[in-house]
Design a protein around this motif. Structure first.
Motif, PDB file in Angstrom:
ATOM      1  N   LEU A   2      11.158  19.424  17.640  1.00 51.55           N
ATOM      2  CA  LEU A   2      11.148  19.537  19.096  1.00 51.55           C
ATOM      3  C   LEU A   2      10.674  20.924  19.535  1.00 51.55           C
ATOM      4  CD1 LEU A   2      14.478  17.683  19.954  1.00 51.55           C
ATOM      5  CD2 LEU A   2      12.153  16.888  20.423  1.00 51.55           C
ATOM      6  N   ALA A   3      11.109  21.965  18.836  1.00 57.18           N
ATOM      7  CA  ALA A   3      10.655  23.326  19.162  1.00 57.18           C
ATOM      8  C   ALA A   3       9.154  23.455  18.939  1.00 57.18           C
ATOM      9  CB  ALA A   3      11.415  24.342  18.321  1.00 57.18           C
ATOM     10  N   ALA A   4       8.656  22.839  17.869  1.00 55.25           N
ATOM     11  CA  ALA A   4       7.220  22.883  17.584  1.00 55.25           C
ATOM     12  C   ALA A   4       6.437  22.101  18.627  1.00 55.25           C
ATOM     13  CB  ALA A   4       6.944  22.338  16.183  1.00 55.25           C
ATOM     14  N   LYS A   5       6.955  20.945  19.054  1.00 57.86           N
ATOM     15  CA  LYS A   5       6.285  20.173  20.101  1.00 57.86           C
ATOM     16  C   LYS A   5       6.250  20.949  21.413  1.00 57.86           C
ATOM     17  CE  LYS A   5       7.103  15.481  18.357  1.00 57.86           C
ATOM     18  NZ  LYS A   5       7.802  14.189  18.578  1.00 57.86           N
ATOM     19  N   LEU A   6       7.338  21.654  21.708  1.00 57.97           N
ATOM     20  CA  LEU A   6       7.365  22.499  22.903  1.00 57.97           C
ATOM     21  C   LEU A   6       6.300  23.588  22.797  1.00 57.97           C
ATOM     22  CD1 LEU A   6       8.710  23.372  25.571  1.00 57.97           C
ATOM     23  CD2 LEU A   6      10.386  24.650  24.204  1.00 57.97           C
ATOM     24  N   ALA A   7       6.195  24.196  21.612  1.00 57.87           N
ATOM     25  CA  ALA A   7       5.193  25.245  21.409  1.00 57.87           C
ATOM     26  C   ALA A   7       3.776  24.703  21.573  1.00 57.87           C
ATOM     27  CB  ALA A   7       5.370  25.861  20.019  1.00 57.87           C
ATOM     28  N   VAL A   8       3.523  23.501  21.076  1.00 60.87           N
ATOM     29  CA  VAL A   8       2.195  22.884  21.244  1.00 60.87           C
ATOM     30  C   VAL A   8       1.918  22.654  22.728  1.00 60.87           C
ATOM     31  CG1 VAL A   8       0.832  20.801  20.823  1.00 60.87           C
ATOM     32  CG2 VAL A   8       2.145  21.827  18.955  1.00 60.87           C
ATOM     33  N   SER A   9       2.929  22.179  23.460  1.00 58.52           N
ATOM     34  CA  SER A   9       2.741  21.920  24.892  1.00 58.52           C
ATOM     35  C   SER A   9       2.470  23.199  25.675  1.00 58.52           C
ATOM     36  CB  SER A   9       3.976  21.214  25.465  1.00 58.52           C
ATOM     37  OG  SER A   9       5.080  22.109  25.615  1.00 58.52           O
ATOM     38  N   MET A  10       2.910  24.350  25.126  1.00 55.92           N
ATOM     39  CA  MET A  10       2.685  25.650  25.769  1.00 55.92           C
ATOM     40  C   MET A  10       1.421  26.329  25.239  1.00 55.92           C
ATOM     41  SD  MET A  10       6.649  26.991  25.547  1.00 55.92           S
ATOM     42  CE  MET A  10       6.341  28.592  26.313  1.00 55.92           C
ATOM     43  N   ASN A  11       0.661  25.624  24.395  1.00 59.88           N
ATOM     44  CA  ASN A  11      -0.550  26.169  23.769  1.00 59.88           C
ATOM     45  C   ASN A  11      -0.254  27.412  22.923  1.00 59.88           C
ATOM     46  OD1 ASN A  11      -2.401  24.251  24.922  1.00 59.88           O
ATOM     47  ND2 ASN A  11      -2.205  25.349  26.874  1.00 59.88           N
ATOM     48  N   LEU A  12       0.943  27.424  22.320  1.00 60.79           N
ATOM     49  CA  LEU A  12       1.331  28.529  21.455  1.00 60.79           C
ATOM     50  C   LEU A  12       1.204  28.175  19.973  1.00 60.79           C
ATOM     51  CD1 LEU A  12       4.572  29.695  23.322  1.00 60.79           C
ATOM     52  CD2 LEU A  12       2.335  30.823  23.335  1.00 60.79           C
ATOM     53  N   LEU A  13       1.139  26.892  19.662  1.00 56.86           N
ATOM     54  CA  LEU A  13       1.111  26.416  18.281  1.00 56.86           C
ATOM     55  C   LEU A  13       0.023  25.357  18.142  1.00 56.86           C
ATOM     56  CD1 LEU A  13       2.665  26.409  15.460  1.00 56.86           C
ATOM     57  CD2 LEU A  13       3.851  24.390  16.335  1.00 56.86           C
ATOM     58  N   ALA A  14      -0.743  25.449  17.072  1.00 56.44           N
ATOM     59  CA  ALA A  14      -1.792  24.460  16.825  1.00 56.44           C
ATOM     60  C   ALA A  14      -1.170  23.112  16.465  1.00 56.44           C
ATOM     61  CB  ALA A  14      -2.701  24.933  15.695  1.00 56.44           C
ATOM     62  N   ILE A  67      11.388  29.653  29.027  1.00 57.78           N
ATOM     63  CA  ILE A  67      11.360  28.202  28.928  1.00 57.78           C
ATOM     64  C   ILE A  67      12.151  27.615  30.091  1.00 57.78           C
ATOM     65  CG2 ILE A  67      11.819  26.213  27.457  1.00 57.78           C
ATOM     66  CD1 ILE A  67       9.913  28.286  26.222  1.00 57.78           C
ATOM     67  N   THR A  68      11.487  26.845  30.927  1.00 56.22           N
ATOM     68  CA  THR A  68      12.161  26.238  32.069  1.00 56.22           C
ATOM     69  C   THR A  68      12.682  24.851  31.702  1.00 56.22           C
ATOM     70  OG1 THR A  68      10.177  25.149  32.941  1.00 56.22           O
ATOM     71  CG2 THR A  68      10.556  27.442  33.605  1.00 56.22           C
ATOM     72  N   GLU A  69      13.609  24.370  32.514  1.00 55.22           N
ATOM     73  CA  GLU A  69      14.137  23.030  32.273  1.00 55.22           C
ATOM     74  C   GLU A  69      13.065  21.975  32.494  1.00 55.22           C
ATOM     75  OE1 GLU A  69      17.869  22.261  34.141  1.00 55.22           O
ATOM     76  OE2 GLU A  69      18.825  24.043  33.283  1.00 55.22           O
ATOM     77  N   ASP A  70      12.133  22.241  33.370  1.00 47.63           N
ATOM     78  CA  ASP A  70      11.013  21.306  33.581  1.00 47.63           C
ATOM     79  C   ASP A  70      10.174  21.182  32.306  1.00 47.63           C
ATOM     80  OD1 ASP A  70      11.736  20.759  36.153  1.00 47.63           O
ATOM     81  OD2 ASP A  70      10.307  22.155  37.075  1.00 47.63           O
ATOM     82  N   MET A  71       9.939  22.290  31.636  1.00 47.79           N
ATOM     83  CA  MET A  71       9.166  22.263  30.378  1.00 47.79           C
ATOM     84  C   MET A  71       9.892  21.456  29.316  1.00 47.79           C
ATOM     85  SD  MET A  71       8.129  26.279  30.601  1.00 47.79           S
ATOM     86  CE  MET A  71       7.344  26.466  29.015  1.00 47.79           C
ATOM     87  N   LEU A  72      11.223  21.631  29.263  1.00 43.08           N
ATOM     88  CA  LEU A  72      12.008  20.875  28.286  1.00 43.08           C
ATOM     89  C   LEU A  72      12.007  19.386  28.618  1.00 43.08           C
ATOM     90  CD1 LEU A  72      15.086  23.234  27.856  1.00 43.08           C
ATOM     91  CD2 LEU A  72      13.309  22.781  26.182  1.00 43.08           C
ATOM     92  N   GLN A 106       9.745  17.622  29.845  1.00 43.19           N
ATOM     93  CA  GLN A 106       8.483  16.981  29.449  1.00 43.19           C
ATOM     94  C   GLN A 106       8.501  16.525  28.000  1.00 43.19           C
ATOM     95  OE1 GLN A 106       4.989  19.262  30.451  1.00 43.19           O
ATOM     96  NE2 GLN A 106       5.842  19.865  32.439  1.00 43.19           N
ATOM     97  N   ILE A 107       9.151  17.284  27.116  1.00 41.81           N
ATOM     98  CA  ILE A 107       9.136  16.888  25.696  1.00 41.81           C
ATOM     99  C   ILE A 107      10.354  16.060  25.325  1.00 41.81           C
ATOM    100  CG2 ILE A 107       7.757  18.895  25.025  1.00 41.81           C
ATOM    101  CD1 ILE A 107      10.451  19.845  23.600  1.00 41.81           C
ATOM    102  N   LEU A 108      11.410  16.108  26.154  1.00 41.40           N
ATOM    103  CA  LEU A 108      12.631  15.363  25.835  1.00 41.40           C
ATOM    104  C   LEU A 108      12.659  13.992  26.499  1.00 41.40           C
ATOM    105  CD1 LEU A 108      15.244  18.263  26.046  1.00 41.40           C
ATOM    106  CD2 LEU A 108      14.469  17.111  23.988  1.00 41.40           C
TER     107      LEU A 108
END
Length: 355
Positions: free
Chosen positions: A273-285, A346-351, A353-355
């Protein structure tokens, strides 16, 4: 097969021994006991397997035992009180040493009892699960759980030594071994890309229980944790990186009931989930996310959160996380395999989206 590491914390420094057949060395344990009284704390599963070997090494000491039920649900204030009551009723003093013989639950609750009894007595970690060998036995985090949050009541309190006999892994159920591998993979993701590559290359040997490979793996994990703890003992900064996946994971454990999901299973899902969040933030490939999922899956770890948990269930628990400051969520986010960051944006809105 023998490795001795050193966690450098000044007067609180201690050795970490890693060896196959370590329990056969009757002199090793006594080197780290300063009094004449010892109390072994174990559980009903581990005690019949290894207690006799430990007691043989303690011949000549005044010895008693506390045997708790098995399971994460037993890391409770009720069992903490049971340990306190036993020590008081049996006249233990400040020269008593506690021996934590078991997995992470036993290590955490015994360490917390040692920190509190008469304002602090010695204890020694003898971890018997993979998860406790690579993570919870090293670094001095001690705690019990509360129904409203995991590890919310505890203390930083270092052991006098950590004794890791990798032969104990042969008696570990497959599910427990897999759960321990989540914490192993964590070290590769958060700060050691070469180790992550090594794990990918040695998957088959690890699954087969190759003792040399397991010894190398455990040593690498302990060294990584020892280095981080030596630079930040009380988690004021970089040590928080060791919580990669844990904010999501602790929410799963608390919501589903302690022990229904093993800690490592929840952490594995939390790292995804942390990695998916990072991908959604364009921080992780996305390719790094796929490698993370593939390696966790190779060790039979879950990649998806429980179907019964949505955003509202997650966020209720995550708002209580110990890393939060000034009301802001703080999460550990991987930015590439081998590097992670502590983020408070990290906002609750960002979370949501992935949850």
């Amino acid at each position: 097969m023998v490795a001795t590491l050193h966690l450098d914390l000044g007067i609180r420094s201690y050795p970490i021994y890693i060896e196959s057949g370590l329990f056969n060395d009757n002199s090793l344990l006594s080197r780290h006991i300063r009094g004449t009284r010892v109390c072994i704390v174990s559980n009903e599963i581990v005690h019949p397997l290894y207690a006799e070997k430990i007691k043989a090494a303690l011949a000549g000491y005044q010895l008693d035992e506390i045997i708790l039920p098995d399971g994460e649900a037993e890391k409770s204030l009720g069992n903490f009180d049971k340990i306190m009551s036993h020590l008081l009723a049996n006249g233990h003093g400040r020269d008593t040493s506690l021996i934590a013989l078991g997995g992470g639950v036993i290590g955490d609750i015994t360490g917390f009892a040692a920190a509190c009894y008469q304002r602090g007595i010695d204890f020694i970690q003898i971890p018997t699960t993979l998860l406790s060998q690579v993570d919870s036995s090293v670094g001095g985090k001690t705690a019990v759980n509360h129904p409203l949050g995991k590890n919310m009541i505890g203390a930083f309190y270092q052991p006098k030594a950590v004794l890791i006999d990798i032969d104990t892994l042969s008696s570990l159920p497959k599910r427990e071994f897999s759960a321990g591998m989540a914490e192993v993979v964590k070290y590769g993701i958060l700060g050691d890309g070469e180790f992550f590559n090594w794990l990918e290359q040695h998957k088959a040997q690890i699954r087969a229980g190759d003792k040399l490979v397991l010894s190398q793996m455990i040593e690498r994990c302990c060294q990584c944790k020892a280095d981080i703890v030596a630079s930040d003992e009380t988690e004021a900064g970089v040590r928080a990186l060791l919580n990669l996946g844990h904010t999501f994971g602790h929410a799963i454990e608390a919501e589903m009931g302690y022990g229904n999901w093993l800690h490592g299973e929840a952490v594995a899902t939390g790292m995804v989930l942390a990695a998916k969040l990072a991908v959604s933030m364009n921080l992780l490939a996305a390719s790094d996310l796929r490698r993370i999922e593939s390696l966790l899956e190779a060790f039979d770890l879950p990649l998806e959160a429980p179907e019964s948990m949505g955003f509202s269930e997650f966020i209720r628990h995550m708002r209580r996380d110990k890393k939060n400051l000034a009301g802001k969520l703080r999460l550990i986010i991987p930015t590439k395999i081998g590097h992670s960051e502590i983020r408070d944006d990290i906002t609750e809105d960002m979370l949501q989206q992935i949850l």
